[in-house]
Design a protein around this motif. Structure first.
Motif, PDB file in Angstrom:
ATOM      1  N   LEU A 213       8.378 -57.710  59.591  1.00 38.19           N
ATOM      2  CA  LEU A 213       8.409 -58.821  59.253  1.00 38.19           C
ATOM      3  C   LEU A 213       7.284 -60.502  59.633  1.00 38.19           C
ATOM      4  O   LEU A 213       8.516 -61.065  60.175  1.00 38.19           O
ATOM      5  CB  LEU A 213       9.939 -59.570  59.662  1.00 38.19           C
ATOM      6  N   PRO A 214       6.259 -60.621  59.101  1.00 35.75           N
ATOM      7  CA  PRO A 214       5.463 -61.650  59.620  1.00 35.75           C
ATOM      8  C   PRO A 214       5.784 -62.875  59.033  1.00 35.75           C
ATOM      9  O   PRO A 214       6.685 -62.523  58.313  1.00 35.75           O
ATOM     10  CB  PRO A 214       4.467 -61.070  59.028  1.00 35.75           C
ATOM     11  N   LEU A 215       5.766 -63.508  59.068  1.00 34.09           N
ATOM     12  CA  LEU A 215       5.733 -64.955  58.743  1.00 34.09           C
ATOM     13  C   LEU A 215       5.063 -64.820  57.163  1.00 34.09           C
ATOM     14  O   LEU A 215       4.633 -64.373  57.583  1.00 34.09           O
ATOM     15  CB  LEU A 215       4.912 -66.180  59.272  1.00 34.09           C
ATOM     16  N   GLY A 216       6.369 -65.086  56.800  1.00 33.69           N
ATOM     17  CA  GLY A 216       5.585 -65.632  54.956  1.00 33.69           C
ATOM     18  C   GLY A 216       6.525 -64.439  54.109  1.00 33.69           C
ATOM     19  O   GLY A 216       6.250 -64.614  52.935  1.00 33.69           O
ATOM     20  N   THR A 217       7.220 -63.116  55.252  1.00 32.90           N
ATOM     21  CA  THR A 217       7.600 -62.410  54.410  1.00 32.90           C
ATOM     22  C   THR A 217       8.948 -62.421  53.131  1.00 32.90           C
ATOM     23  O   THR A 217       9.260 -63.272  53.754  1.00 32.90           O
ATOM     24  CB  THR A 217       8.302 -61.282  55.423  1.00 32.90           C
ATOM     25  N   PRO A 218       8.825 -62.197  51.594  1.00 33.20           N
ATOM     26  CA  PRO A 218      10.135 -62.602  51.185  1.00 33.20           C
ATOM     27  C   PRO A 218      10.996 -61.570  51.281  1.00 33.20           C
ATOM     28  O   PRO A 218      11.055 -61.190  51.282  1.00 33.20           O
ATOM     29  CB  PRO A 218       9.003 -62.179  49.578  1.00 33.20           C
ATOM     30  N   LEU A 219      12.432 -61.899  50.964  1.00 27.38           N
ATOM     31  CA  LEU A 219      13.592 -62.070  51.442  1.00 27.38           C
ATOM     32  C   LEU A 219      14.839 -61.828  49.773  1.00 27.38           C
ATOM     33  O   LEU A 219      15.076 -61.442  50.314  1.00 27.38           O
ATOM     34  CB  LEU A 219      14.235 -62.825  51.821  1.00 27.38           C
ATOM     35  N   ILE A 220      13.440 -62.276  48.718  1.00 26.40           N
ATOM     36  CA  ILE A 220      14.463 -61.806  47.412  1.00 26.40           C
ATOM     37  C   ILE A 220      13.356 -61.541  46.850  1.00 26.40           C
ATOM     38  O   ILE A 220      12.155 -61.773  47.080  1.00 26.40           O
ATOM     39  CB  ILE A 220      15.259 -62.655  47.617  1.00 26.40           C
ATOM     40  N   SER A 221      12.973 -60.872  45.852  1.00 25.79           N
ATOM     41  CA  SER A 221      12.788 -61.253  45.021  1.00 25.79           C
ATOM     42  C   SER A 221      11.834 -61.610  44.046  1.00 25.79           C
ATOM     43  O   SER A 221      13.120 -63.114  44.286  1.00 25.79           O
ATOM     44  CB  SER A 221      13.415 -59.529  43.611  1.00 25.79           C
TER      45      SER A 221
ATOM     46  N   GLU B  24      -4.215 -58.221  55.278  1.00 27.82           N
ATOM     47  CA  GLU B  24      -5.942 -57.338  55.220  1.00 27.82           C
ATOM     48  C   GLU B  24      -6.858 -58.505  54.783  1.00 27.82           C
ATOM     49  O   GLU B  24      -7.050 -58.435  53.652  1.00 27.82           O
ATOM     50  CB  GLU B  24      -5.822 -55.982  54.383  1.00 27.82           C
ATOM     51  N   GLY B  25      -8.389 -58.399  55.280  1.00 27.68           N
ATOM     52  CA  GLY B  25      -8.912 -59.169  55.235  1.00 27.68           C
ATOM     53  C   GLY B  25      -8.636 -60.351  55.358  1.00 27.68           C
ATOM     54  O   GLY B  25      -9.889 -61.398  55.435  1.00 27.68           O
ATOM     55  N   GLY B  26      -7.079 -61.150  55.535  1.00 26.75           N
ATOM     56  CA  GLY B  26      -6.675 -62.558  55.745  1.00 26.75           C
ATOM     57  C   GLY B  26      -7.716 -62.651  57.454  1.00 26.75           C
ATOM     58  O   GLY B  26      -7.803 -62.263  58.400  1.00 26.75           O
ATOM     59  N   SER B  27      -7.467 -64.369  57.612  1.00 26.71           N
ATOM     60  CA  SER B  27      -8.090 -65.263  59.129  1.00 26.71           C
ATOM     61  C   SER B  27      -6.914 -65.844  59.466  1.00 26.71           C
ATOM     62  O   SER B  27      -7.033 -66.145  60.675  1.00 26.71           O
ATOM     63  CB  SER B  27      -8.953 -66.418  58.764  1.00 26.71           C
ATOM     64  N   ILE B  28      -5.555 -66.044  59.119  1.00 26.62           N
ATOM     65  CA  ILE B  28      -4.329 -66.463  59.213  1.00 26.62           C
ATOM     66  C   ILE B  28      -3.643 -65.551  60.164  1.00 26.62           C
ATOM     67  O   ILE B  28      -3.124 -65.132  59.491  1.00 26.62           O
ATOM     68  CB  ILE B  28      -3.782 -67.597  58.464  1.00 26.62           C
ATOM     69  N   PRO B  29      -3.872 -65.862  61.633  1.00 26.62           N
ATOM     70  CA  PRO B  29      -2.424 -64.821  62.393  1.00 26.62           C
ATOM     71  C   PRO B  29      -1.183 -65.167  61.971  1.00 26.62           C
ATOM     72  O   PRO B  29      -0.859 -66.186  62.184  1.00 26.62           O
ATOM     73  CB  PRO B  29      -2.930 -64.925  63.657  1.00 26.62           C
ATOM     74  N   ARG B  30      -0.734 -64.516  62.939  1.00 29.39           N
ATOM     75  CA  ARG B  30       1.242 -64.391  61.916  1.00 29.39           C
ATOM     76  C   ARG B  30       1.848 -63.921  63.075  1.00 29.39           C
ATOM     77  O   ARG B  30       1.795 -63.029  63.745  1.00 29.39           O
ATOM     78  CB  ARG B  30       1.207 -63.981  60.267  1.00 29.39           C
ATOM     79  N   SER B  31       2.938 -64.762  63.121  1.00 31.88           N
ATOM     80  CA  SER B  31       4.366 -64.527  64.438  1.00 31.88           C
ATOM     81  C   SER B  31       4.758 -62.839  63.431  1.00 31.88           C
ATOM     82  O   SER B  31       4.965 -63.473  62.447  1.00 31.88           O
ATOM     83  CB  SER B  31       4.786 -65.752  64.336  1.00 31.88           C
TER      84      SER B  31
END
Length: 740
Positions: free
Chosen positions: A116-124, A708-715
């Motif tokens: 459940l990191p930052l930005g995870t969608p909760l709905i479709s 993967e391949g990204g640069s922004i760390p997420r809580s």
């Protein structure tokens, strides 16, 4: 909990410090009392009924054995049938070593994974997180927010709350604030205008502000056991999945509702406000609802030059909460986007408390007064409105912990005000507890949280303490008060800091998380740190904070913090007096003169913050540190505390005598987990079967949590399970009773 961390020193600097009083401070009191003939008396013989989830155990035992079994006293619905829950005598897992790696480390035999990191969608219908700035502000009304914090796992069975259910549940958590690349991971664009009024010289884009507003608040996520039986996964498109943000309408409930102090342009009647904000630690109600706390709400508000339009007492009340003239907020600048449309303009002007109209109904001068409360949420009823429980007072709430309830007695909650020199409070309900209210939702909250007495702690010189009622008409809280006149209970509750000043409360060093031992009933509070101890005249050395020292080249007072505790008289949490001592001091193990608790390489820590007793009596300690991070990132430790007054006297390198609890050793405290570089470890809850432990990671460094391949760390949340599927700490509990 500090704000604006982003792995930088700024996080540990932005801490409110707005107590101008000369009330005797906690440290001086300990120093004086230690010169008395009697340091502390023996144990109080407390045994509180243990509790789990929101189903409390009722009826207190008179057994004063610290390791007596936790029993449900006939309340079979109270706890899972996990066998003997007797607290172990020793911790048998292998301690985790110090680490500054960009990965997380957990004790051998355990698995830790990010969910459940930052930005995870909760709905479709909402795109997965992308490592760019394409996620719309509006989409965050249905995504996981930023900087996950306090949380709780609510067992679910048959569409209702069940404290024993572990196959399915609702994981409810706070999102405290937004990280930076200068504050926001999505970009922080500022438009300069040096010709504007001071609080408008830096303006932000409306879309960026909306995104950040929606990243705050609370997330409710339905979870189900994975097919392999290990841990959980989100239930996609669950009807329970939702976000409550800084844009969500909330109800003001209790004595302040309808007061002139909370009337605004949004609601001239003073019964509603928009948003919950800077939600830090979490609490739980005995009847099964979620209590979220508003801490650093000061940072999102701005105030211009309006002192001449306000009364002397109104100006003092604002100053006392850190909102001085020309205060631009803590870089959020939510009040600054330009919008020609009046409705859109109102969306942002509500974060500006400047008095610009002819009355409170014409502006948002009182918007500030509608934040800073314990807010109750029913996670099982998505159609209910959050309730701001004003009877519990308005301040920088860190978390909220209730004492084990007992049939026919009041319900008691403890709270800390996380700012330098602030106070510790408790709330005692007017209504007496009834087991029939379990599962009663917000109606039960109306019964217990809208009517009661708010108290503030006073620590006496002889080691005793007392609770002073913050009630209008008592203890000098009247219209004739010389500093801030109190004309009614609404003013006392909107400005409890000033009320606490008036009754002579004891100044404390940033009271943060509170937790109550299910074994002894004693209350524990973290005091995270104070760089001014022994540096500023108003923060003198004393027995409770006796260390002002050169910590690796930085003379910054008490860098490493400590934990205090107290026992209420007779084991009654509604009592008006208590006895207290200091449980544990944080320190690097090689800082020998200041290592008052005799920590070693397996258990040394700095800046205790999160605090949680699990139902078996294990105390989990989390850190939010900037003083020891060259050696180890922030961490989670497991501990087995004793009782108030179980220690001895010690003397620091400064020659200051102090009282220390039982020394730490490899049996009673160990490092269980170390987070990735730059993070804070916070938020903690456990599944009812004890097989999954959830914690949260804020503002990780490097690329921890990035796609993967990204640069922004997420809580994100971290889910910890045993590799063999057994209960957490089974290896320790086997010594005194199986939990399997």
């Amino acid at each position: 909990m500090t704000l604006l961390n982003n792995n930088k020193e700024l996080a540990h600097e932005v801490v409110e410090d707005s107590n101008p009083t000369n009330n005797i401070d906690f440290q001086t009191i300990i120093s004086r009392r230690l010169n008395r003939r009697s340091i502390l008396k023996g144990g109080t013989g407390l045994t509180a009924a243990a509790f789990f989830g929101a189903l409390p155990l009722v009826g207190c035992s008179d057994d004063d054995d610290d390791s007596s079994p936790v029993t449900n006293n006939g309340n079979d619905a109270a706890i899972p049938a996990q066998g003997d829950l007797t607290r172990p005598e020793t911790l048998k897992f292998t301690a985790v070593s110090h680490s500054t790696a960009d990965t997380m480390t957990v004790a051998a035999g355990y698995k830790a994974e990010m969910i459940l990191p930052l930005g995870t969608p909760l709905i479709s219908g909402i795109d997965d997180w992308k490592d760019n700035r394409e996620q719309s502000a509006e989409s965050f009304e249905w995504r996981m927010g930023d900087n996950h914090d306090g949380m709780w796992f609510f067992g679910k069975k048959g569409g209702a709350y069940d404290a024993k259910a572990s196959e399915n549940g609702l994981l409810v958590m706070n999102h405290e604030y937004v990280n930076s690349n200068e504050l926001s991971p999505f970009g922080y664009h500022v438009i300069k205008d040096n010709n504007a009024a001071p609080i408008f010289q830096n303006r932000r884009l409306a879309s960026d502000v909306r995104r950040e507003v929606n990243c705050h608040g609370v997330a409710v996520v339905e979870m189900k056991r994975r097919a392999d039986g290990m841990g959980y996964e989100m239930v996609a498109d669950s009807k329970y999945n939702r976000r409550i943000t800084s844009s969500t309408t909330a109800q003001l409930a209790g004595p302040v509702a309808g007061s002139d102090l909370v009337k605004t342009k949004f609601d001239p009647t003073g019964f509603q406000t928009r948003g919950i904000n800077n939600n830090c630690g979490a609490g739980l109600s005995p009847w099964g609802t979620y209590l979220t706390t508003e801490e650093n709400f000061l940072g999102v508000f701005a105030r211009g030059q309006d002192a001449s339009q306000l009364s002397t007492s109104d100006n003092y009340a604002r100053d006392r909460y850190g909102a001085t003239e020309d205060f631009p907020g803590w870089k959020y600048l939510w009040h600054t986007p330009e919008a020609k449309d009046a409705k859109i303009a109102d969306e942002f002007s509500r974060w500006d408390m400047t008095a610009v109209g002819t009355s409170a109904a014409d502006d948002y001068r009182n918007g500030f007064n509608t934040f800073g409360y314990i807010t109750e949420i029913d996670p099982f009823d998505q159609n209910t409105m959050p309730q701001k429980r004003t009877a519990m007072g308005r301040f920088a709430h860190e978390n909220c912990a209730y004492a084990p309830v007992e049939q026919g007695k009041p319900v008691v909650f403890y709270m800390g005000d996380d700012a330098r020199g602030e106070y510790i409070y408790k709330f005692v309900s007017k209504a007496n507890w009834s087991n029939n209210d379990i599962g009663g939702g917000l109606k039960a909250g109306d019964k217990y949280l809208n009517d009661g007495t708010l108290y503030v702690a006073i620590f006496n010189e002889d080691g005793s303490g007392e609770w002073k009622a913050l009630t209008h008409g008592q203890n000098g809280l009247t219209a004739s008060n010389s500093v801030l006149p109190f004309n009614g209970q609404d003013e006392v509750l909107v400005f409890p800091r000033a009320a606490a000043d008036a009754v002579g409360a004891t100044k404390m060093d940033r009271p943060e998380w509170v937790s109550v031992s299910p074994m002894t009933g004693e209350v524990y509070v973290t005091l995270t740190n104070n760089k001014y101890r022994g540096v500023r005249d108003d923060q003198p050395l004393s027995a409770a904070n006796p260390r002002s020292y050169d910590n690796r080249g930085k003379a910054r007072g008490n860098d490493n913090g400590h934990i205090i505790r107290w026992a209420e008289a007779g084991g009654d949490h509604a009592a008006m007096s208590f006895e207290w001592d200091i449980y544990l001091f944080g320190a690097p193990n090689d800082l020998s003169a200041e290592n008052l608790s005799q920590l070693n390489d397996n258990n040394d820590f700095s800046s205790p913050d999160g605090l949680y007793f699990d139902p078996r009596g294990v105390l989990w300690i989390q850190t939010d540190d900037g003083a020891y991070t060259d050696t180890s990132s922030c961490m989670l430790l497991a501990a087995l505390p004793g009782k108030v007054s179980d220690g001895s006297l010690a003397t620091t390198s400064a020659g200051q005598q102090t009282r220390v609890g039982t020394p730490a050793n490899n049996d009673n405290i160990k490092r269980f987990f170390v987070g990735p570089e730059g993070c804070e470890v916070t938020g903690i809850t456990m599944a009812p079967d004890f097989k999954t432990l959830f914690i949260n990671i804020q503002h990780p460094g490097n690329t921890w949590g990035a796609v993967e391949g990204g640069s922004i760390p997420r809580s994100a949340t971290v889910m910890i399970t045993k590799e063999d599927g057994d209960v957490i700490l089974a290896e320790s509990f086997d010594a005194t009773g199986s939990t399997t």
